[in-house]
Every structure is written in structure tokens, then in C-alpha cells.
Design an enzyme around this catalytic site. Structure first.
Site, mmCIF file in Angstrom:
data_model
loop_
_atom_site.group_PDB
_atom_site.id
_atom_site.type_symbol
_atom_site.label_atom_id
_atom_site.label_comp_id
_atom_site.label_asym_id
_atom_site.label_seq_id
_atom_site.Cartn_x
_atom_site.Cartn_y
_atom_site.Cartn_z
ATOM 1 N N ASP A 31 0.861 -1.162 0.000
ATOM 2 C CA ASP A 31 0.000 0.000 0.000
ATOM 3 C C ASP A 31 0.911 1.230 0.000
ATOM 4 O O ASP A 31 2.111 1.132 0.296
ATOM 5 C CB ASP A 31 -0.897 -0.030 1.243
ATOM 6 C CG ASP A 31 -1.864 1.128 1.282
ATOM 7 O OD1 ASP A 31 -2.462 1.447 0.243
ATOM 8 O OD2 ASP A 31 -2.008 1.735 2.363
ATOM 9 N N ASP A 33 -0.275 5.165 0.815
ATOM 10 C CA ASP A 33 -0.574 6.134 1.867
ATOM 11 C C ASP A 33 -0.458 5.473 3.240
ATOM 12 O O ASP A 33 -1.156 4.496 3.533
ATOM 13 C CB ASP A 33 -1.989 6.689 1.702
ATOM 14 C CG ASP A 33 -2.127 7.558 0.460
ATOM 15 O OD1 ASP A 33 -1.395 8.554 0.364
ATOM 16 O OD2 ASP A 33 -2.956 7.232 -0.412
ATOM 17 N N ASP A 229 -1.400 -0.572 6.127
ATOM 18 C CA ASP A 229 -1.638 0.067 7.419
ATOM 19 C C ASP A 229 -3.102 0.033 7.825
ATOM 20 O O ASP A 229 -3.441 0.511 8.907
ATOM 21 C CB ASP A 229 -1.160 1.525 7.391
ATOM 22 C CG ASP A 229 -2.027 2.403 6.496
ATOM 23 O OD1 ASP A 229 -2.320 1.983 5.356
ATOM 24 O OD2 ASP A 229 -2.418 3.498 6.923
#
Length: 371
Positions: A31, A33, A229
Site C-alpha cells: 500500500d 498512503d 496500514d
């Protein structure tokens, strides 16, 4: 907690990994961001960690629910941050949405894009006819994140959906990480359109497994590791794609949210950030009615309604000489999840001794009146 968990639970976080992840897994599906960067800047230490992972033989793919930018723009940004990338290394949720809409409605269908430039670019690349207004009677509205999305675009989306257009959302992330803390994400904007129209959107980004599957196809991964996250997109998406997962704490998830997670949202591995790719990860072992990881031990207290963490002044060094300060959390998670194999639940945590109490407090897990 009465003893070791059933065999089906002795996997993932309990097993750890005896060798550095960059050697165990051939491709990291990252991922962006909150994992590689927050806002415009790289997470400190991550470019160097990813370079080291590549040197160890791990390949990188980038899988993002952020639909605002094109793969070319994302690759350029990564390269500027000293994480060299090609557009073909990047899978965006705009691309996933465009593929789904083209499959549902056929090439040439009229689609109204709501979001950043990446949304319209992906739709055009998929052979769809991009329109500018609800007055063009679009067959679908594809809504993705864009920093400039405001009332005017949301109003066009509402009118189009009320006129019969299919509402498609690139993702439903309620927030995005930023240097100033969590900010409204695409999911917050999607909820505006849903609330006014009463129509549930079709969500095409993570956790739908299509994006990770496409990245696996492009990279030829045989043993992929999803790095993210977010529990509800990255970790659930990895589970649905049949891939192992590494949760990093450089983005939106905190320890209390992780501990209360249900089965779909439980990662296989934990790390502070992507530097965790460079190290082995310790197992969590059952010792009678307790669980142990490194120098930390967790026991059930308060009739099974709470957990007690005890340990040394700092983690016992791992086998490779590195300790990330998360061994206590690993033990807490395995202990709590073993007691709740089929559902998520919050739990009261008490730290025994100053080191444990300070650690529990720093994670936001301290029970009221705990010590």
C-alpha cells in the site's frame, strides 16, 4: 484462557518468521498512503528499507486505494522519494473500477468521473466514454478520492445516480493519513452521495481481491506479502486474496484497534514500518495458560475479561539481534485472539511492572485504574 489455542489458530502472528521477510517472500505488495509515504513525504527510513529489501531479492509492487493520480504520476512520485518505480508497477483503485464498469456496461458506456485526474484517465484507458455532467445522462458514476472534490461534483453525482446511473466507488476508506493526522477519505465523500440518494454503491477497491490478484499476475509472485496500514482494506484484502500480510503502524491503525480486530482483519505479521521487511519475526508460544513472545508474557485476568502483560525493561533481542518493541503486542494479540477465535472484542489490559505499564499506556491499552 485455559491453554494452547486450537491448531487452526496456531498460524500467522503466532508462528512469526524465522528469516528476514525479504528472503521469505518474493514480492511485497505495498500500500502507499501510510506505508511508503504520508502526504508528500516518505515515511522516515522506508526508501532505504525498500532498497535493502530489493537487494535481498524481494520485488515490489504498489497497490493503492487512492484513486486521485494516474499510475504514471504515482511512479514519478515514488521515484522522487528514492523508491524507483515504473507505471506498470502500480495498481490503482481507479483502474480496478474502470475494469469493473467496462465489464458490467461494455466499452463505450458513458461514465461521470468524480475525483482526481486518475479517475477519468483510468476510465478513458478502459475504453469508456468520459462525460462532464449529469445532464449527459451517464450510465455510471465512478467516485474516487480527489483533494478538490467539493459540493459541485458531489451534486452532479447525486443527480446522475438519482437519474439511474450506477454508483461505483473506487474505495470506501473513511480516512487517509496525513502529517496532520487522519483526514477525510473517499469513503466520507461516498457517504454523502449514498446518504442523499439512498443507493448503496458498488465498491471495487481493496478489500476486493482483484487489485492484489492483478499485482500478483504482473509480478509473477509465488509467495507474495501484502504490506499495509489498514485492517479493513489491506489486511482483509490479503486474506481474501490468499496472501500473507504485514501490518505496519506508520499509518492509521493503532494497537487498540488491532487488538479488538475480528478474524478477517488479523494480520500475519507486525512491524513499526517497512523496515520490518528486513528482519525475522519472533513466534508467540503457549506456556501453560500463558503466552510468551521474546521477554514478554501475557496471562488472562479478571475471569477472562482482561489481560496482564509482564516483561523485562525492554524487549529481549531477537534472533537477528534486532528488536522492534512489538513483542508484547504480539503476545497480547495472540492471547486475545485465541480467546475470541470467531469475533473481535475490546479487552482490558494491565501492565505488571513499570516497563509493561509504560508500554501498555503508550499503546493506548491501559485499563482504567491499571498499573
Amino acid at each position: 484462557m485455559t491453554g494452547p489455542a486450537p491448531a487452526r489458530l496456531m498460524a500467522g502472528l503466532a508462528l512469526g518468521c524465522q528469516e528476514p521477510l525479504a528472503r521469505r517472500y518474493d514480492v511485497a505488495l505495498l500500500d502507499l498512503d501510510g506505508v511508503v509515504y504520508v502526504g508528500p513525504d516518505a515515511v522516515p527510513g522506508v526508501p532505504a528499507a525498500l532498497a535493502a529489501a530489493r537487494s535481498a531479492g524481494m520485488r515490489l509492487g504498489f497497490v493503492t486505494n487512492n484513486a486521485a493520480r494516474t499510475p504514471e504520476e504515482v511512479a514519478d512520485h515514488l521515484t522522487e522519494l528514492q523508491v524507483p518505480a515504473e507505471p506498470t508497477d502500480v495498481i490503482t483503485s481507479s483502474q480496478a473500477a474502470a475494469t469493473v464498469v467496462a465489464g458490467l456496461l461494455g466499452a463505450g458506456a458513458r461514465v461521470l468521473p468524480i475525483g482526481g485526474p486518475g479517475v477519468a484517465a483510468a476510465l478513458a484507458a478502459a475504453g469508456l466514454a468520459v462525460v462532464d455532467s449529469a445532464d449527459d445522462r451517464p450510465d455510471a458514476v465512478v467516485q474516487g478520492y480527489g483533494r478538490e472534490v467539493g459540493w459541485a461534483q458531489l451534486a452532479e453525482a447525486v443527480v446522475a445516480v438519482r437519474n439511474g446511473a450506477r454508483h461505483v466507488a473506487t474505495n470506501a476508506d473513511a480516512s487517509i493519513p496525513s502529517p496532520r493526522g487522519p483526514l477525510p477519505g473517499n469513503g466520507a465523500m461516498v457517504s454523502v452521495v449514498r446518504g442523499v440518494t439512498g443507493q448503496e454503491p458498488l465498491v471495487t477497491g481493496k478489500p476486493d481481491p482483484a487489485m492484489h490478484a492483478e499485482c500478483v499476475r504482473r509480478t509473477g509472485a509465488r509467495s507474495p506479502l501484502v504490506v499495509g496500514d489498514r485492517l479493513d482494506t489491506d489486511i482483509e484484502g490479503a486474506r481474501r486474496a490468499g496472501a500473507a500480510s504485514l501490518l505496519v503502524f506508520s499509518g492509521v491503525t493503532d494497537p487498540s484497534t488491532l487488538l479488538a480486530a475480528g478474524p478477517r482483519h488479523r494480520p500475519d505479521l507486525l512491524a513499526a514500518d517497512c523496515t520490518g521487511l528486513l528482519h525475522a519475526h519472533p513466534p508467540v508460544t503457549a506456556e501453560g495458560a500463558a503466552w510468551r513472545c521474546g521477554g514478554w508474557t501475557v496471562r488472562s485476568v479478571e475471569g477472562g475479561h482482561g489481560l496482564q502483560l509482564a516483561g523485562p525493561d525492554g524487549d529481549v533481542p531477537a534472533a537477528d539481534g534486532e528488536s522492534d518493541g512489538l513483542d508484547g503486542l504480539r503476545a497480547l494479540c495472540v492471547a486475545h485472539w485465541a480467546a475470541h477465535p470467531d469475533d473481535g472484542a475490546p479487552v482490558r489490559v494491565v501492565g505488571t511492572g513499570r516497563a509493561a505499564a509504560d508500554l501498555v499506556a503508550s499503546w493506548g491499552l491501559a485499563a482504567p485504574g491499571g498499573s
